[in-house]
Design a protein around this motif. Sequence first.
Motif, short mmCIF file in Angstrom:
data_model
loop_
_atom_site.label_atom_id
_atom_site.label_comp_id
_atom_site.label_asym_id
_atom_site.label_seq_id
_atom_site.Cartn_x
_atom_site.Cartn_y
_atom_site.Cartn_z
N ARG A 67 0.85 -1.19 0.00
CA ARG A 67 0.00 0.00 0.00
C ARG A 67 0.89 1.24 0.00
N LYS A 70 -0.53 8.20 -2.97
CA LYS A 70 -0.54 8.67 -4.36
C LYS A 70 0.66 9.56 -4.62
N ARG A 72 3.13 8.71 -7.27
CA ARG A 72 4.16 8.07 -8.08
C ARG A 72 3.62 7.78 -9.47
N LYS A 77 5.78 2.98 -10.15
CA LYS A 77 5.06 1.88 -9.49
C LYS A 77 5.43 0.54 -10.13
N ARG A 108 -1.32 -1.14 -4.15
CA ARG A 108 -2.58 -0.39 -4.00
C ARG A 108 -2.26 1.02 -3.55
N GLU A 109 -2.92 1.97 -4.19
CA GLU A 109 -2.77 3.37 -3.79
C GLU A 109 -3.83 3.73 -2.76
N ASP A 111 -6.10 6.42 -0.74
CA ASP A 111 -6.74 7.72 -0.89
C ASP A 111 -6.39 8.55 0.34
#
Length: 128
Positions: A67, A70, A72, A77, A108-109, A111
């Motif tokens: 995890r 945001k 990149r 990635k 996984r990015e 939020d």
Amino acid sequence: MPHLTIEYSGNLEGRADIGELCDRLHAAILATGLFELGAIRVRALKAEHFAIADRLPENAFVDLNFRIGKGRSADEKRRTGEALFAVAGEVLAPLFETPHFALSLEIREIDSELSWKRNAIHPRLRGQ
């Protein structure tokens, strides 16, 4: 925030060096140059109960869930994922000598609007 969770089947105890896997993956994350040292977390969770494929008792797995926050690029990635997967493949190579092992990785990015953090480690490592 790069948090890598290693989930692995309990039958890997004594067959894989999970401590080495954690150490090597931590080093690989840091080597990307994309993440601050104070934010890196690598943890391993053993699954005591599992049912894999045809349920042979020797079937085993390692699942890497990475995890990140945001910011990149897709290429960054992808390169990070390739580096992590390569390291895991090296450490776990003996397990691929049998037809009973599966390795997976997903990035996984997170939020940022739905993520809360408080970190007292950053100021120490930054010398503040």
